[in-house]
Design a protein around this motif. Structure first.
Motif, short mmCIF file in Angstrom:
data_model
loop_
_atom_site.label_atom_id
_atom_site.label_comp_id
_atom_site.label_asym_id
_atom_site.label_seq_id
_atom_site.Cartn_x
_atom_site.Cartn_y
_atom_site.Cartn_z
N GLN A 1 0.85 -1.19 0.00
CA GLN A 1 0.00 0.00 0.00
C GLN A 1 0.88 1.25 0.00
O GLN A 1 2.00 1.22 0.53
CB GLN A 1 -0.89 0.02 1.25
CG GLN A 1 -1.76 -1.21 1.41
CD GLN A 1 -2.80 -1.32 0.31
OE1 GLN A 1 -3.47 -0.35 -0.02
NE2 GLN A 1 -2.90 -2.50 -0.28
N PRO A 2 0.41 2.38 -0.54
CA PRO A 2 1.19 3.62 -0.49
C PRO A 2 1.47 4.02 0.96
O PRO A 2 0.61 3.86 1.83
CB PRO A 2 0.29 4.65 -1.17
CG PRO A 2 -0.71 3.85 -1.94
CD PRO A 2 -0.86 2.54 -1.23
N ILE A 3 2.65 4.53 1.21
CA ILE A 3 3.06 4.86 2.58
C ILE A 3 2.14 5.89 3.22
O ILE A 3 1.97 5.91 4.44
CB ILE A 3 4.55 5.33 2.61
CG1 ILE A 3 5.08 5.29 4.05
CG2 ILE A 3 4.71 6.69 1.98
CD1 ILE A 3 5.09 3.93 4.68
N GLU A 4 1.48 6.71 2.42
CA GLU A 4 0.58 7.73 2.97
C GLU A 4 -0.59 7.10 3.72
O GLU A 4 -1.22 7.75 4.55
CB GLU A 4 0.04 8.63 1.84
CG GLU A 4 1.09 9.46 1.15
CD GLU A 4 1.90 8.69 0.10
OE1 GLU A 4 2.99 9.18 -0.26
OE2 GLU A 4 1.45 7.61 -0.37
N THR A 5 -0.88 5.82 3.44
CA THR A 5 -2.00 5.15 4.10
C THR A 5 -1.56 4.30 5.30
O THR A 5 -2.39 3.64 5.93
CB THR A 5 -2.76 4.25 3.10
OG1 THR A 5 -1.88 3.19 2.66
CG2 THR A 5 -3.24 5.04 1.90
N ALA A 6 -0.27 4.31 5.62
CA ALA A 6 0.26 3.48 6.71
C ALA A 6 -0.25 3.96 8.07
O ALA A 6 -0.42 5.16 8.29
CB ALA A 6 1.79 3.52 6.71
N PRO A 7 -0.49 3.02 8.98
CA PRO A 7 -0.91 3.41 10.33
C PRO A 7 0.24 4.12 11.05
O PRO A 7 1.39 3.73 10.92
CB PRO A 7 -1.25 2.08 11.00
CG PRO A 7 -0.52 1.05 10.23
CD PRO A 7 -0.39 1.57 8.83
N LYS A 8 -0.12 5.15 11.78
CA LYS A 8 0.88 5.89 12.58
C LYS A 8 0.48 5.86 14.05
O LYS A 8 0.50 6.87 14.74
CB LYS A 8 1.03 7.32 12.06
CG LYS A 8 1.72 7.37 10.71
CD LYS A 8 2.07 8.78 10.31
CE LYS A 8 2.91 8.78 9.03
NZ LYS A 8 3.28 10.13 8.64
N ASN A 9 0.08 4.66 14.49
CA ASN A 9 -0.38 4.49 15.86
C ASN A 9 0.46 3.49 16.65
O ASN A 9 0.00 2.93 17.63
CB ASN A 9 -1.84 4.05 15.85
CG ASN A 9 -2.05 2.73 15.13
OD1 ASN A 9 -1.11 2.11 14.66
ND2 ASN A 9 -3.30 2.31 15.03
N GLY A 10 1.68 3.22 16.19
CA GLY A 10 2.57 2.29 16.88
C GLY A 10 2.42 0.85 16.43
O GLY A 10 3.02 -0.05 17.02
N THR A 11 1.63 0.60 15.38
CA THR A 11 1.45 -0.74 14.84
C THR A 11 2.67 -1.15 14.02
O THR A 11 3.11 -0.40 13.15
CB THR A 11 0.20 -0.79 13.93
OG1 THR A 11 -0.93 -0.42 14.70
CG2 THR A 11 0.01 -2.17 13.33
N SER A 12 3.23 -2.32 14.29
CA SER A 12 4.36 -2.83 13.51
C SER A 12 3.86 -3.29 12.14
O SER A 12 2.85 -3.99 12.05
CB SER A 12 5.05 -3.99 14.22
OG SER A 12 5.74 -3.53 15.35
N ILE A 13 4.58 -2.89 11.09
CA ILE A 13 4.24 -3.21 9.71
C ILE A 13 5.53 -3.49 8.94
O ILE A 13 6.62 -3.23 9.44
CB ILE A 13 3.46 -2.05 9.04
CG1 ILE A 13 4.28 -0.74 9.10
CG2 ILE A 13 2.09 -1.88 9.67
CD1 ILE A 13 3.63 0.45 8.42
N LEU A 14 5.40 -4.00 7.72
CA LEU A 14 6.55 -4.12 6.83
C LEU A 14 6.69 -2.83 6.05
O LEU A 14 5.69 -2.26 5.59
CB LEU A 14 6.36 -5.28 5.85
CG LEU A 14 6.52 -6.67 6.39
CD1 LEU A 14 6.24 -7.70 5.29
CD2 LEU A 14 7.90 -6.89 6.97
N LEU A 15 7.92 -2.37 5.89
CA LEU A 15 8.22 -1.15 5.14
C LEU A 15 9.18 -1.48 4.01
O LEU A 15 10.05 -2.33 4.17
CB LEU A 15 8.89 -0.11 6.06
CG LEU A 15 8.09 0.35 7.26
CD1 LEU A 15 9.00 1.12 8.22
CD2 LEU A 15 6.92 1.21 6.81
N ILE A 16 9.03 -0.80 2.89
CA ILE A 16 10.00 -0.93 1.80
C ILE A 16 10.34 0.48 1.33
O ILE A 16 9.46 1.35 1.24
CB ILE A 16 9.48 -1.81 0.65
CG1 ILE A 16 10.58 -2.05 -0.39
CG2 ILE A 16 8.22 -1.22 0.02
CD1 ILE A 16 10.26 -3.14 -1.40
#
Length: 72
Positions: free
Chosen positions: A4-19
């Motif tokens: 998903q585009p980074i602009e839609t990433a959660p910014k609430n402390g949830t661990s996710i995969l980043l590229i």
């Protein structure tokens, strides 16, 4: 789930995969606290250089489910 585009990433402390633009992939999370503001690698103590500034992540994906313990 697809990237998903980074602009839609959660910014609430949830661990996710980043590229990022270089193809570097890591588990991380967005934090804003006394250590700094930005993308931290999971378990990191400061914002991750590879995922901030000019090398910031471009996409994200939810982490996969953990397999049941005791399986191979």
């Amino acid at each position: 789930m697809d990237w998903q585009p980074i602009e839609t990433a959660p910014k609430n402390g949830t661990s996710i995969l980043l590229i990022n633009r270089n193809g570097d992939i890591a588990a991380g999370l967005w934090l804003s606290d006394a250590r700094g503001t930005g993308w931290f690698l999971s378990g990191g103590t400061k914002p991750a250089a590879l995922f901030n500034n000019n090398q910031g992540p471009t996409h994200w994906m939810r982490l996969p489910a953990v397999p049941p313990l005791g399986t191979r």
